[in-house]
Design a protein around this motif. Sequence first.
Motif, PDB file in Angstrom:
ATOM      1  N   VAL A   1       0.841  -1.211   0.000  1.00  0.00           N
ATOM      2  CA  VAL A   1       0.000   0.000   0.000  1.00  0.00           C
ATOM      3  C   VAL A   1       0.870   1.253   0.000  1.00  0.00           C
ATOM      4  O   VAL A   1       0.615   2.220  -0.712  1.00  0.00           O
ATOM      5  CB  VAL A   1      -0.952   0.016   1.223  1.00  0.00           C
TER       6      VAL A   1
ATOM      7  N   ARG B   1      -3.731   7.553  -4.150  1.00  0.00           N
ATOM      8  CA  ARG B   1      -3.713   8.104  -2.787  1.00  0.00           C
ATOM      9  C   ARG B   1      -4.948   8.953  -2.508  1.00  0.00           C
ATOM     10  O   ARG B   1      -5.414   9.039  -1.379  1.00  0.00           O
ATOM     11  CB  ARG B   1      -2.426   8.869  -2.520  1.00  0.00           C
TER      12      ARG B   1
ATOM     13  N   TYR C   1      -7.469   6.533  -1.560  1.00  0.00           N
ATOM     14  CA  TYR C   1      -7.077   5.955  -0.273  1.00  0.00           C
ATOM     15  C   TYR C   1      -7.442   6.880   0.891  1.00  0.00           C
ATOM     16  O   TYR C   1      -8.000   6.422   1.897  1.00  0.00           O
ATOM     17  CB  TYR C   1      -5.577   5.662  -0.269  1.00  0.00           C
TER      18      TYR C   1
ATOM     19  N   ARG D   1     -10.218   0.982  -0.184  1.00  0.00           N
ATOM     20  CA  ARG D   1      -9.185  -0.038   0.052  1.00  0.00           C
ATOM     21  C   ARG D   1      -9.268  -1.104  -1.038  1.00  0.00           C
ATOM     22  O   ARG D   1     -10.234  -1.158  -1.794  1.00  0.00           O
ATOM     23  CB  ARG D   1      -9.374  -0.693   1.430  1.00  0.00           C
TER      24      ARG D   1
ATOM     25  N   LEU E   1      -4.623   0.758  -6.634  1.00  0.00           N
ATOM     26  CA  LEU E   1      -4.991   0.491  -5.247  1.00  0.00           C
ATOM     27  C   LEU E   1      -5.457  -0.961  -5.080  1.00  0.00           C
ATOM     28  O   LEU E   1      -5.648  -1.439  -3.976  1.00  0.00           O
ATOM     29  CB  LEU E   1      -6.118   1.460  -4.846  1.00  0.00           C
TER      30      LEU E   1
END
Length: 434
Positions: free
Chosen positions: A3, A119, A122, A127, A154
């Motif tokens: 991640v 991001r 995120y 997720r 992601l």
Amino acid sequence: MEVSDQIGERFVRMSREEIARFQGEALKSSVAQAAKSPWYAAKFKEIGLEPGDINSADDITKLPFTTKDDLRLSYPAGMLAVEPERIIRMHTSSGTTGKPTAIFHTREDVDCWAELMARCLYIAGARSHDIFQNMSGYGLFTGGLGLHYGAERLGMWCIPAGAGNTARQILLIRDFHVTVIHATPSYAMHVAERMVQDGEDPKRLGIKIAALGAEPYTDEMRVKLQDLYGFKVFNSYGLSEMNGPGVAFECEVQKGMHAWEDGYLFEIINPDTLEPAKEGEVGELVMTTLRRDGMPILRYRTRDLTRMLPGDCPCGIAHVRLGRMVGRSDDMLIVRGVNVFPSQIEEVLMRHKWLGGNYVIHLTKKEALDQMTVKVEIAKSSFDGSIDTLRHQRADLRKELREQVGFGVDVDIVEPGSLPASEGKATRVIDERG
Ligand code: DLL
């Protein structure tokens, strides 16, 4: 991929000091890279600037602004700063009259863009176990591939539904238990209202996160959407010239959009004086790419009006926050997520001899979907009394307008002299979308 690599965590977690240090170095290399393009090489020569004159982020003011016109003048590839072999993707911006503006990306640029986008999703809470439906047009418009690459990076299950076909959108959301969507706010509203009309409750879809952007919308609209769907709406800002989406995005606090300062250097200027706006004051957003080799753009005048929000964000991210876009300093309209200039409409109208010179563009909403009606006067001499001829002419005009702007436009042919005559500047746009 971990991640932390997917989202470039080392950048996300930078302190103010680290951001400042990074920006100084990144600006130097971005300027050196820009100097490799014919456009900036000539520009620097003209103003007597050497890339070596830029030693810190504060030196940004030594650089010239770049405008939409510059992008058009340098079309097709005047700002290309690498060997063409290194380019793997191009996009164009929507809403240009004649020539589009083309933006080029190397593999590293596309990769960086995906990281910036990942991001964004995120920090809104998305997720890898989420199912993501992208209800945005794919193609030259960046909302399709931009979100898509970020969502895939992601690790989300990605459904590239594209724009429109509401019944299918609903079916896919329901059957695949979609938890994250991306759309324009007006389209998200349309889908919800359509469901309500059909006696269905959008809440039952179970969507948790909605990334909404590409057009301005109010906080009231966000609240209404959240009430309808029971999801959280995250404002998403970007523009093709700066890759597209992935420039600024709301975190779970939903109070302003974190603007990624490792990717871009942000300035707010007074559009009249071109001087920096006072702290916290609304002005025109100006951006410089810091991590794009294929086509660096320096001090791009976005025409978007916003402000930098004061204070720290409780989420702990130190990247500056931008307030909701107030509007634009020029006259661009955004209709169903598509950028339209009044001049594009005029261009079509004025090709027709049977039309007069007075017209007005009327914007309304029908079931939350933008509608555009062009009211235009018929030329006194050309009406031969045949309703049939008029019907055909109107149909042709509608077709041309659709080709020009990419969506259906209604046309209202009115009597000569029936529209308000202008004594100075004409009011071409009546916007009643609220
Ligand atoms: O609209 C990129 C994008 C796609 C952003 C998907 C977000 C989501 P363009 O077509 O070049 O690129 O249009 C950029 O749209 O200069 C703003 O005027 C407007 N805009 C974009 N996002 C927002 C927003 C994409 N969240 C232009 N709020 C920009 C208000 C927005 N205006």
